[in-house]
Motif scaffolding. Structure first.
Motif, PDB file in Angstrom:
ATOM      1  N   ALA A  82      47.570  43.862  51.886  1.00  0.00           N
ATOM      2  CA  ALA A  82      48.299  44.872  52.678  1.00  0.00           C
ATOM      3  C   ALA A  82      47.520  45.271  53.924  1.00  0.00           C
ATOM      4  CB  ALA A  82      48.589  46.099  51.814  1.00  0.00           C
ATOM      5  N   ALA A  83      46.191  45.243  53.828  1.00  0.00           N
ATOM      6  CA  ALA A  83      45.343  45.605  54.967  1.00  0.00           C
ATOM      7  C   ALA A  83      45.134  44.427  55.925  1.00  0.00           C
ATOM      8  CB  ALA A  83      43.992  46.110  54.467  1.00  0.00           C
ATOM      9  N   GLY A  84      45.610  43.246  55.575  1.00  0.00           N
ATOM     10  CA  GLY A  84      45.463  42.072  56.437  1.00  0.00           C
ATOM     11  C   GLY A  84      44.109  41.395  56.340  1.00  0.00           C
TER      12      GLY A  84
ATOM     13  N   GLN B 153      39.882  45.933  38.810  1.00  0.00           N
ATOM     14  CA  GLN B 153      39.766  45.902  40.268  1.00  0.00           C
ATOM     15  C   GLN B 153      40.044  44.512  40.827  1.00  0.00           C
ATOM     16  OE1 GLN B 153      35.789  48.028  40.563  1.00  0.00           O
ATOM     17  NE2 GLN B 153      36.745  48.585  42.494  1.00  0.00           N
ATOM     18  N   LEU B 154      39.689  43.477  40.074  1.00  0.00           N
ATOM     19  CA  LEU B 154      39.891  42.111  40.546  1.00  0.00           C
ATOM     20  C   LEU B 154      41.368  41.727  40.541  1.00  0.00           C
ATOM     21  CD1 LEU B 154      36.873  40.456  38.764  1.00  0.00           C
ATOM     22  CD2 LEU B 154      37.081  41.039  41.176  1.00  0.00           C
ATOM     23  N   TYR B 155      42.163  42.537  39.883  1.00  0.00           N
ATOM     24  CA  TYR B 155      43.607  42.311  39.872  1.00  0.00           C
ATOM     25  C   TYR B 155      44.312  43.264  40.832  1.00  0.00           C
ATOM     26  CZ  TYR B 155      42.712  39.247  35.960  1.00  0.00           C
ATOM     27  OH  TYR B 155      42.237  38.219  35.188  1.00  0.00           O
ATOM     28  N   ASP B 156      43.762  44.466  41.012  1.00  0.00           N
ATOM     29  CA  ASP B 156      44.389  45.470  41.876  1.00  0.00           C
ATOM     30  C   ASP B 156      43.950  45.341  43.342  1.00  0.00           C
ATOM     31  OD1 ASP B 156      45.494  46.488  39.553  1.00  0.00           O
ATOM     32  OD2 ASP B 156      43.987  48.069  39.334  1.00  0.00           O
ATOM     33  N   GLU B 157      42.687  45.103  43.543  1.00  0.00           N
ATOM     34  CA  GLU B 157      42.119  45.111  44.895  1.00  0.00           C
ATOM     35  C   GLU B 157      42.684  44.032  45.818  1.00  0.00           C
ATOM     36  OE1 GLU B 157      39.743  47.231  47.579  1.00  0.00           O
ATOM     37  OE2 GLU B 157      40.426  47.699  45.558  1.00  0.00           O
TER      38      GLU B 157
ATOM     39  N   THR C 260      42.260  32.799  42.475  1.00  0.00           N
ATOM     40  CA  THR C 260      43.177  33.715  41.803  1.00  0.00           C
ATOM     41  C   THR C 260      42.340  34.890  41.292  1.00  0.00           C
ATOM     42  OG1 THR C 260      42.843  32.691  39.645  1.00  0.00           O
ATOM     43  CG2 THR C 260      44.630  31.791  41.032  1.00  0.00           C
ATOM     44  N   SER C 261      42.992  35.929  40.822  1.00  0.00           N
ATOM     45  CA  SER C 261      42.253  37.064  40.258  1.00  0.00           C
ATOM     46  C   SER C 261      41.422  36.619  39.060  1.00  0.00           C
ATOM     47  CB  SER C 261      43.211  38.179  39.859  1.00  0.00           C
ATOM     48  OG  SER C 261      43.757  38.777  41.008  1.00  0.00           O
ATOM     49  N   TYR C 262      41.964  35.742  38.245  1.00  0.00           N
ATOM     50  CA  TYR C 262      41.219  35.233  37.100  1.00  0.00           C
ATOM     51  C   TYR C 262      39.973  34.470  37.554  1.00  0.00           C
ATOM     52  CZ  TYR C 262      39.931  32.660  32.924  1.00  0.00           C
ATOM     53  OH  TYR C 262      39.218  32.135  31.877  1.00  0.00           O
ATOM     54  N   GLU C 263      40.118  33.635  38.573  1.00  0.00           N
ATOM     55  CA  GLU C 263      38.968  32.892  39.090  1.00  0.00           C
ATOM     56  C   GLU C 263      37.939  33.836  39.703  1.00  0.00           C
ATOM     57  OE1 GLU C 263      41.296  28.715  40.131  1.00  0.00           O
ATOM     58  OE2 GLU C 263      41.272  30.341  41.612  1.00  0.00           O
TER      59      GLU C 263
ATOM     60  N   LYS D  96      37.378  36.852  38.644  1.00  0.00           N
ATOM     61  CA  LYS D  96      36.719  37.442  37.477  1.00  0.00           C
ATOM     62  C   LYS D  96      35.619  36.520  36.956  1.00  0.00           C
ATOM     63  CE  LYS D  96      37.739  38.936  32.781  1.00  0.00           C
ATOM     64  NZ  LYS D  96      38.767  39.037  31.754  1.00  0.00           N
ATOM     65  N   GLN D  97      35.893  35.219  36.911  1.00  0.00           N
ATOM     66  CA  GLN D  97      34.885  34.253  36.465  1.00  0.00           C
ATOM     67  C   GLN D  97      33.711  34.191  37.441  1.00  0.00           C
ATOM     68  OE1 GLN D  97      37.548  30.820  36.004  1.00  0.00           O
ATOM     69  NE2 GLN D  97      36.988  30.794  33.844  1.00  0.00           N
ATOM     70  N   ARG D  98      33.990  34.157  38.741  1.00  0.00           N
ATOM     71  CA  ARG D  98      32.912  34.111  39.746  1.00  0.00           C
ATOM     72  C   ARG D  98      32.023  35.339  39.644  1.00  0.00           C
ATOM     73  NH1 ARG D  98      36.005  32.341  45.335  1.00  0.00           N
ATOM     74  NH2 ARG D  98      36.823  30.373  44.535  1.00  0.00           N
TER      75      ARG D  98
END
Length: 164
Positions: free
Chosen positions: A40-42, A30-34, A8-11, A13-15
């Protein structure tokens, strides 16, 4: 970071905080937006939890692994950027008091020593499960911090011999 497993985005962030965050600064947003852009880019797929918080778990796709391999194969010729507030302050220290200069040197020395000690501790904690390339990044971080620590220690010694 997804090539090490779904997250997940939270995970993520931790990594990042425990690994590349030591040498690559970026906004946590960025970890939530990217991931959405990569979906979308596949390059990344997502699964959405049914019910609850409907958290999204991301996984790298075959196209994502291919894009990563292509990026890794590109030449890396850019210069390392150093943004060190302590060095910036030292550069402008012509207007500082001797006590301020000594405090700057002591604080920077202690900060770099603590970070190097932290890298040693981190290495001990992950050595059995990290791959050799992750350990090499820690090695460089440790060497860098010990070198800069030594610079500030030498500067403190110089201030003792020849006060400003």
């Amino acid at each position: 970071m997804l090539c090490y497993g779904p997250a997940t985005s939270y995970e993520l962030k931790q990594r990042v905080g425990q690994t590349i965050g030591n040498f690559w600064a970026f906004a946590h947003s960025q970890l939530y937006d990217e991931p959405a852009r990569l979906v979308a880019a596949g390059l990344v797929s997502q699964s959405i939890e049914q019910g609850g918080r409907r958290k999204r778990t991301y996984s790298i796709t075959d196209d994502g692994r291919k894009a990563l391999a292509e990026w890794l194969a590109e030449p890396t010729l850019d210069q390392t950027e150093v943004r060190d507030t302590g060095l910036l302050k030292l550069f402008f220290s012509f207007g500082a008091s001797p006590a301020d200069i000594r405090r700057l040197a002591r604080d920077r020395y202690e900060s770099h020593r603590a970070r190097a000690d932290g890298y040693n501790q981190q290495r001990t904690e992950i050595e059995s499960r990290a791959d050799r390339w992750q350990l090499k990044t820690l090695e460089l971080g440790l060497r860098y911090e010990r070198t800069v620590e030594r610079f500030w220690k030498d500067f403190l010694d110089e201030l003792d011999r020849d006060p400003p």
